[in-house]
Design a protein around this motif. Structure first.
Motif, mmCIF file in Angstrom:
data_model
loop_
_atom_site.group_PDB
_atom_site.id
_atom_site.type_symbol
_atom_site.label_atom_id
_atom_site.label_comp_id
_atom_site.label_asym_id
_atom_site.label_seq_id
_atom_site.Cartn_x
_atom_site.Cartn_y
_atom_site.Cartn_z
ATOM 1 N N GLN A 40 0.836 -1.202 0.000
ATOM 2 C CA GLN A 40 0.000 0.000 0.000
ATOM 3 C C GLN A 40 0.873 1.255 0.000
ATOM 4 N N ILE A 41 1.920 1.257 0.817
ATOM 5 C CA ILE A 41 2.832 2.396 0.888
ATOM 6 C C ILE A 41 3.516 2.611 -0.460
ATOM 7 N N LYS A 42 3.979 1.527 -1.098
ATOM 8 C CA LYS A 42 4.636 1.651 -2.399
ATOM 9 C C LYS A 42 3.691 2.280 -3.420
ATOM 10 N N HIS A 43 2.432 1.877 -3.423
ATOM 11 C CA HIS A 43 1.452 2.445 -4.350
ATOM 12 C C HIS A 43 1.242 3.933 -4.080
ATOM 13 N N GLU A 44 1.112 4.304 -2.816
ATOM 14 C CA GLU A 44 0.876 5.710 -2.465
ATOM 15 C C GLU A 44 2.064 6.588 -2.840
ATOM 16 N N VAL A 45 3.272 6.121 -2.539
ATOM 17 C CA VAL A 45 4.473 6.894 -2.858
ATOM 18 C C VAL A 45 4.642 7.016 -4.370
ATOM 19 N N ALA A 46 4.371 5.948 -5.091
ATOM 20 C CA ALA A 46 4.480 5.988 -6.551
ATOM 21 C C ALA A 46 3.525 7.026 -7.131
ATOM 22 N N LEU A 47 2.306 7.046 -6.656
ATOM 23 C CA LEU A 47 1.330 8.009 -7.162
ATOM 24 C C LEU A 47 1.751 9.441 -6.834
ATOM 25 N N ARG A 48 2.225 9.664 -5.606
ATOM 26 C CA ARG A 48 2.662 11.006 -5.196
ATOM 27 C C ARG A 48 3.816 11.512 -6.039
ATOM 28 N N ASN A 49 4.699 10.619 -6.451
ATOM 29 C CA ASN A 49 5.911 11.013 -7.174
ATOM 30 C C ASN A 49 5.805 10.867 -8.689
ATOM 31 N N GLY A 50 4.668 10.402 -9.171
ATOM 32 C CA GLY A 50 4.483 10.280 -10.617
ATOM 33 C C GLY A 50 5.312 9.186 -11.256
ATOM 34 N N VAL A 51 5.553 8.118 -10.510
ATOM 35 C CA VAL A 51 6.272 6.957 -11.048
ATOM 36 C C VAL A 51 5.396 5.733 -10.830
ATOM 37 N N THR A 52 5.838 4.593 -11.323
ATOM 38 C CA THR A 52 5.076 3.362 -11.125
ATOM 39 C C THR A 52 5.723 2.525 -10.026
ATOM 40 N N VAL A 53 4.963 1.591 -9.498
ATOM 41 C CA VAL A 53 5.511 0.663 -8.509
ATOM 42 C C VAL A 53 6.610 -0.170 -9.159
ATOM 43 N N LYS A 67 14.522 8.846 -5.714
ATOM 44 C CA LYS A 67 13.916 9.657 -4.654
ATOM 45 C C LYS A 67 12.650 8.981 -4.138
ATOM 46 N N ALA A 68 11.818 8.500 -5.053
ATOM 47 C CA ALA A 68 10.590 7.802 -4.671
ATOM 48 C C ALA A 68 10.910 6.499 -3.935
ATOM 49 N N ARG A 69 11.935 5.784 -4.392
ATOM 50 C CA ARG A 69 12.323 4.524 -3.754
ATOM 51 C C ARG A 69 12.791 4.761 -2.317
ATOM 52 N N LYS A 70 13.609 5.814 -2.128
ATOM 53 C CA LYS A 70 14.080 6.142 -0.771
ATOM 54 C C LYS A 70 12.915 6.507 0.129
ATOM 55 N N ALA A 72 9.802 5.582 -0.176
ATOM 56 C CA ALA A 72 9.006 4.384 0.089
ATOM 57 C C ALA A 72 9.668 3.504 1.152
ATOM 58 N N MET A 73 10.989 3.323 1.057
ATOM 59 C CA MET A 73 11.689 2.514 2.070
ATOM 60 C C MET A 73 11.581 3.165 3.441
ATOM 61 N N TYR A 74 11.732 4.476 3.491
ATOM 62 C CA TYR A 74 11.599 5.220 4.749
ATOM 63 C C TYR A 74 10.205 5.018 5.334
ATOM 64 N N GLU A 75 9.173 5.169 4.499
ATOM 65 C CA GLU A 75 7.795 5.033 4.974
ATOM 66 C C GLU A 75 7.513 3.618 5.472
ATOM 67 N N VAL A 76 7.995 2.614 4.739
ATOM 68 C CA VAL A 76 7.782 1.224 5.173
ATOM 69 C C VAL A 76 8.480 0.984 6.510
ATOM 70 N N PHE A 77 9.700 1.487 6.662
ATOM 71 C CA PHE A 77 10.433 1.323 7.914
ATOM 72 C C PHE A 77 9.710 2.017 9.057
ATOM 73 N N LYS A 78 9.171 3.206 8.770
ATOM 74 C CA LYS A 78 8.503 4.004 9.800
ATOM 75 C C LYS A 78 7.142 3.411 10.191
ATOM 76 N N GLU A 79 6.391 2.926 9.215
ATOM 77 C CA GLU A 79 5.012 2.510 9.447
ATOM 78 C C GLU A 79 4.840 1.033 9.809
ATOM 79 N N THR A 80 5.864 0.228 9.606
ATOM 80 C CA THR A 80 5.740 -1.206 9.901
ATOM 81 C C THR A 80 6.818 -1.613 10.894
ATOM 82 N N ASP A 81 6.730 -2.842 11.333
ATOM 83 C CA ASP A 81 7.776 -3.367 12.210
ATOM 84 C C ASP A 81 8.657 -4.373 11.453
ATOM 85 N N TYR A 82 8.690 -4.250 10.128
ATOM 86 C CA TYR A 82 9.501 -5.145 9.312
ATOM 87 C C TYR A 82 10.984 -4.934 9.601
ATOM 88 N N SER A 83 11.735 -6.016 9.564
ATOM 89 C CA SER A 83 13.182 -5.915 9.722
ATOM 90 C C SER A 83 13.789 -5.349 8.440
#
Length: 125
Positions: A40-53, A67-70, A72-83
């Motif tokens: 979900q985060i990847k989709h949202e970041v892609a749309l915000r930045n005008g790129v595709t997943v 820039k979009a990839r960074k 997205a990784m930041y958001e996933v790290f911040k919003e989830t407890d994934y390692s």
């Protein structure tokens, strides 16, 4: 029209089943299957930045996409407890050190705190 998307976004964005934002996929398929938070985060970041997943998952080094990839990784790290290794796998099999680097660069470029109080020894912003 789905709320939250302007006419310009609909007109300029080239949707495909794999790259459409989550809301669009659910709208057209009627699916009610919850998507992983990272997807979900990847989709949202892609749309915000005008790129595709697909771009975010790819290996290209075009500035707009990295820039979009960074972000997205930041958001996933911040919003989830994934390692870190799990986040790397979510982003196409990247190494955990790449994830650390991207998170630190995103924080540095946007004057943000490193989420989760992470303290990576030997790494500087």
């Amino acid at each position: 029209m789905l709320p939250g998307y302007s006419i310009e976004q609909w007109y300029n964005y080239k949707f495909s089943p794999e790259t459409a934002p989550l809301e669009v996929q659910l709208y057209f398929t009627g699916a009610r299957i919850p998507m992983m938070k990272a997807e979900q985060i990847k989709h949202e970041v892609a749309l915000r930045n005008g790129v595709t997943v697909k771009d975010i998952m790819g290996r290209t080094r075009v500035r707009k996409i990295t820039k979009a990839r960074k972000e997205a990784m930041y958001e996933v790290f911040k919003e989830t407890d994934y390692s870190l290794p799990t986040i790397g796998k979510v982003f196409g099999g990247r190494d955990h050190t790449t994830v650390i680097s991207n998170i630190l660069r995103h924080c540095r470029d946007n004057n943000l705190e490193i989420p989760r109080g992470a303290n990576w020894k030997g790494r500087s912003q």
